[in-house]
Design a protein around this motif. Structure first.
Motif, PDB file in Angstrom:
ATOM      1  N   ALA A 126      22.469  -1.363 -41.107  1.00  0.00           N
ATOM      2  CA  ALA A 126      23.122  -0.073 -40.863  1.00  0.00           C
ATOM      3  C   ALA A 126      24.066   0.261 -42.015  1.00  0.00           C
ATOM      4  O   ALA A 126      24.125   1.406 -42.473  1.00  0.00           O
ATOM      5  CB  ALA A 126      23.872  -0.105 -39.537  1.00  0.00           C
ATOM      6  N   GLY A 129      22.353   1.648 -44.950  1.00  0.00           N
ATOM      7  CA  GLY A 129      21.707   2.939 -44.759  1.00  0.00           C
ATOM      8  C   GLY A 129      20.292   2.864 -44.228  1.00  0.00           C
ATOM      9  O   GLY A 129      19.548   3.854 -44.276  1.00  0.00           O
ATOM     10  N   THR A 260      12.789   1.868 -48.713  1.00  0.00           N
ATOM     11  CA  THR A 260      13.836   1.431 -47.795  1.00  0.00           C
ATOM     12  C   THR A 260      13.934  -0.089 -47.781  1.00  0.00           C
ATOM     13  O   THR A 260      15.030  -0.663 -47.845  1.00  0.00           O
ATOM     14  CB  THR A 260      13.555   1.930 -46.361  1.00  0.00           C
ATOM     15  OG1 THR A 260      13.581   3.356 -46.348  1.00  0.00           O
ATOM     16  CG2 THR A 260      14.590   1.402 -45.373  1.00  0.00           C
TER      17      THR A 260
END
Length: 461
Positions: A126, A129, A260
């Motif tokens: 978290a 991001g 990601t």
């Protein structure tokens, strides 16, 4: 850089044989360890040398850190590969290897500890991001706090053992009145399986796709991903069939999820092989689930579509070498599907089975790969996990891969032992699987207990 001339594999069965195959191709001698139950196991015979660990139960052999370290030191091994399962995500084992002057083929003890705790991993992701499933991972572990958190999140919720893995310590709670029972069960299983009763809560995403991204990082600041694997077909949160690439992931989504995962890898200063697991909802939103700090059972499908040897990459990175390729040099071609062969009876509540393989034949050939540690006459005992082999079909497209897997399963001979082979054939012959639209609810929906009790569908054989 440290040259690895001799490698001890702290594991057994098909993964031990898989690692030895690559090590030998690299000119590296291998050391097998074995329990009393595995005294005549193929992985022992395949190794350059072998060391006995002790009695058959894993708790008295494969899980005894001191005995494995002693075996490595006494055989003058340079490095230890943990495989998966057993001690592969045990920070204390990684640290013990380092303290003994051995190269641990995996991430640092810090990274294993950091990502091994689901609560801390979610907090780290978290902060970096990474999209996470809404939930609760606080220090207050009281029933009252979980009740209030569940009401805030909204039912259904997933109760998870924070230190868990492999589907253990997980309960889906659909109604408030069932929460306390779910908490008690998850705590008990977490304590029993992982030595920790700490829990987290997550919003239960209904019938998502389970997508994971394979990453590799070296000690020179380089990180790459190798695309995704779809692991949606599961039983009791344990994977049964995996494939690469995912039928649900577009090139644009692959690039986004890969970016990601790479960013998250860099954020925790990770090195080695790792896998980021995500849930993909029906609107193509993805949420971080967990990170596995080891080689995955399903790594062969990635190898088939990239043409890369992931174990070789692990060894080279652990030796201090930079990544063999940059991101622009890694591409996904064709399709691969893996089915896990278990010693169990799907038609009797997936009851684990033991026995002697009176005849074993591993299917091989064009478009078919079988990873195993078996031979005719080998005894399957109750001491270890029931997965005994992996059959992979691969080809230029998904239907070719599916047809090759079907052929591989048909040609596999596993006489003398009850396995899930016919069930796997039924799964890949189902129209929902053929369409590429199966979610995590596939087995529960199309192969409920009542239907399985009727016996195998011989039409799919």
């Amino acid at each position: 850089m440290r040259k690895i001339s001799k490698l001890l594999i702290a594991n057994r069965g098909e993964i031990a044989c898989r690692i030895m195959k690559t090590a030998h191709s690299m000119g590296i001698d291998t050391v097998a360890v074995y329990s009393e139950a595995d005294a005549d196991a193929p992985h022992r015979k395949m190794a350059t040398e072998a060391v006995a660990l002790g009695p058959s139960p894993a708790s008295e052999s494969y899980l005894v850190i001191e005995r494995i370290i002693t075996a490595a030191v006494q055989t003058n091994a340079d490095a230890v590969h943990p495989g998966y399962g057993f001690l592969s995500e045990n920070a204390a084992f990684a640290k013990a290897c380092e303290e003994a002057g051995l190269i641990f083929i995996g991430p640092s003890p810090r990274a294993i500890s950091l990502m091994g705790n689901k609560a801390e991993a979610k907090r780290q992701m978290a902060a970096a991001g990474v999209p996470c499933v809404p939930g609760y991972e606080g220090e207050d572990q009281s029933d009252d706090r979980f009740v209030s958190a569940s009401n805030e999140i909204g039912f259904p919720v997933m109760v998870k053992a924070s230190a868990g893995g492999g589907g253990r310590g997980m309960r889906v709670v659909s109604k408030p009145e069932k929460l306390l029972k779910g908490l008690t069960a998850a705590r008990s299983e977490g304590e029993r399986s992982f030595g920790s009763a700490e829990l987290i809560l997550e919003k239960a995403i209904i019938e998502p796709r389970h997508i994971e991204i394979q990453v590799f990082a070296d000690n020179h600041g380089n990180v790459v991903h190798m695309g995704e694997r779809d692991c949606s077909i599961q039983r009791r949160h344990q994977k049964v069939i995996e494939e690469a690439p995912s039928p649900a992931v577009s090139p644009e989504l692959r690039e986004k999820m890969g970016a990601t995962a790479v960013a998250a890898t860099k954020a925790i200063n990770y090195s080695g092989a790792g896998t980021f697991e995500f849930l993909l909802d029906q609107d193509k939103n993805y949420y971080f689930l967990e990170m596995n700090t080891r080689l995955q059972v399903e790594h062969p499908v990635t190898e088939c579509v990239t043409g890369l040897d992931l174990v070789e990459w692990q060894i080279r990175i652990a030796s201090g070498e930079p990544l063999p390729l940059s991101q622009k040099d890694i591409s996904v071609r064709g399709h691969a599907i893996e089915a896990r062969l278990y010693s169990e009876d799907p038609y009797k509540s997936f009851l684990p089975k033991v026995g002697i393989l009176s005849e074993w034949f591993a299917a091989e050939g064009e478009g078919i790969r079988t990873d195993h540690g078996l031979e005719t006459g080998f005894e399957i005992t109750p001491f270890y996990d029931g997965m005994i082999a992996k059959i992979v079909g691969y080809g230029a497209n998904r239907e070719t891969a599916r047809a090759n897997l079907q052929e591989g399963l048909r040609r596999t001979i596993d006489k003398g032992l009850t396995t899930n082979r016919l069930f796997l054939l039924s799964c890949i012959a189902h129209k929902e699987f053929i369409a590429g639209s199966a979610t995590t609810g596939f087995i529960e929906t199309y192969f409920p207990k009542k239907k399985l009790a009727e016996g195998p569908d011989l039409n799919s054989k």
